[in-house]
Design a protein around this motif. Sequence first.
Motif, short mmCIF file in Angstrom:
data_model
loop_
_atom_site.label_atom_id
_atom_site.label_comp_id
_atom_site.label_asym_id
_atom_site.label_seq_id
_atom_site.Cartn_x
_atom_site.Cartn_y
_atom_site.Cartn_z
N PRO A 65 -16.08 -34.98 -2.90
CA PRO A 65 -16.78 -34.19 -1.88
C PRO A 65 -16.29 -32.75 -1.85
N SER A 66 -17.16 -31.87 -1.43
CA SER A 66 -16.80 -30.46 -1.29
C SER A 66 -16.39 -30.13 0.14
N HIS A 67 -16.91 -30.86 1.11
CA HIS A 67 -16.68 -30.53 2.51
C HIS A 67 -16.39 -31.79 3.32
N ALA A 68 -15.75 -31.60 4.46
CA ALA A 68 -15.46 -32.73 5.35
C ALA A 68 -16.74 -33.44 5.78
N ALA A 69 -17.82 -32.67 5.93
CA ALA A 69 -19.09 -33.28 6.34
C ALA A 69 -19.59 -34.28 5.32
N ASP A 70 -19.33 -34.03 4.02
CA ASP A 70 -19.73 -34.97 2.97
C ASP A 70 -18.99 -36.30 3.15
N VAL A 71 -17.71 -36.20 3.48
CA VAL A 71 -16.90 -37.40 3.67
C VAL A 71 -17.39 -38.17 4.89
N SER A 72 -17.59 -37.47 5.98
CA SER A 72 -18.03 -38.13 7.22
C SER A 72 -19.37 -38.83 7.03
N SER A 73 -20.27 -38.18 6.29
CA SER A 73 -21.57 -38.78 6.05
C SER A 73 -21.44 -40.07 5.25
N TRP A 74 -20.58 -40.05 4.23
CA TRP A 74 -20.38 -41.26 3.42
C TRP A 74 -19.70 -42.36 4.25
N GLN A 75 -18.76 -41.99 5.08
CA GLN A 75 -18.12 -43.00 5.93
C GLN A 75 -19.13 -43.67 6.84
N ARG A 76 -20.06 -42.91 7.37
CA ARG A 76 -21.10 -43.51 8.21
C ARG A 76 -21.96 -44.48 7.39
N THR A 77 -22.24 -44.10 6.15
CA THR A 77 -23.06 -44.95 5.28
C THR A 77 -22.40 -46.29 5.03
N VAL A 78 -21.11 -46.29 4.69
CA VAL A 78 -20.46 -47.57 4.37
C VAL A 78 -20.17 -48.37 5.63
N ARG A 79 -20.04 -47.70 6.78
CA ARG A 79 -19.89 -48.44 8.04
C ARG A 79 -21.14 -49.25 8.36
N ARG A 80 -22.29 -48.68 8.06
CA ARG A 80 -23.55 -49.33 8.40
C ARG A 80 -24.02 -50.33 7.34
N ALA A 81 -23.35 -50.35 6.21
CA ALA A 81 -23.82 -51.15 5.07
C ALA A 81 -23.87 -52.64 5.42
#
Length: 383
Positions: free
Chosen positions: A162-178
């Motif tokens: 990731p380039s930015h913290a927002a990229d990480v946060s977005s991915w964390q939300r994705t795997v939380r909802r998986a």
Amino acid sequence: MCKHVANAGMGPRLTRTGCVLPPTGWYDTNQFTLEVIFHNRMRQHSCLTADASRAAAVYVPYYAGLDVGRHLWGFSNNVRDALAEDLVDWLRSTPAWAAHGGRDHFLVGGRIAWDFRRQDGGYWGSRLLLLPEARNMTALVLESGPWHVGDIGVPYPTYFHPSHAADVSSWQRTVRRARRPLLFAFVGARRPGEGAGTLRDTVIDQCARSRRCGLLQCGHGRRNDCYAPSNVVRHFKSAVFCLQPPGDSFTRRSAFDAMLAGCVPVFFHPGSAYTQYRWHLPADHTRYSVFVPGDSVRNGTVRAEDVLRRFGQAEVAAMREQVIRMIPGIVYRDPRAPDGGFRDAFDVAVDGMIERVSRIKRGLPPREDNDGQRRWDGYFDSW
């Protein structure tokens, strides 16, 4: 390796991800390119100095793993050792080395430590970490030796940069909802030539016999689905637990790919994680993983599925949340991004190195003794 060192060591950018991965920040990263990624991150570090006398630690940008990887087969030991010997000869002649005898120096070896510890009479790897000068330095490697204080294990590179913290946060939300319809999963291959009855064979067989396990098996004429990043991540995202038996060595890149997907890793030997990555993973392994003694699985007295089914929903949710929170510290940020706004695996490693060198300069042991680590010694004695 040419295509793998593209994009500052991250490899080719992933463009066909089957809607499994976000459109940016994902690369087909080779597990052995950490040296290039780390060097390019170091070029961006905000606290660099050209004056070694002012440096908290001295980084040696030698691509030890790429060097040894060229000469694993079909070369003499003299060829395998040539560049490493040239390196330490040059280092020994520098004023920076003379100040502390190299004890404030460190390098990154993008392979396991055993690839740099060729014993007398051996024909695999180099003798880099056995050279007197290298013993004074610290080596950040993908897997450290359990009895060598000069080796420090750092995470394998994953596909996510990731380039930015927002990229990480977005991915964390994705795997939380998986959705995770599978109780457990395995990705990998049997080891040809090892014969039947190995721990990995037993783990694969247990997975194959269970309707609650997803098996993505590689090699032996099968499609190379397990080498497609989107397939690997999709598989891990569909499971609650991911089995991580030792492979060619104790550790596996797969463990970090699984955690990146929010899957709780299941280890069968402490050398796979608990005696490694002390800067990057919680000391209390029960917070983020499950340990199943490999000998009990191999001799048929324990089934991994039986162990995993005993965990309640609340316990599983807590472990998975811990794994998801760990994601920023186990990925390597895009080296071309000036400031990502979060601490990644590189930042953790550099801070750990600075603290380690500070202790050495104060006459203290390189790391604090951890009596809890001693409980694993018997596993290495019997391996």
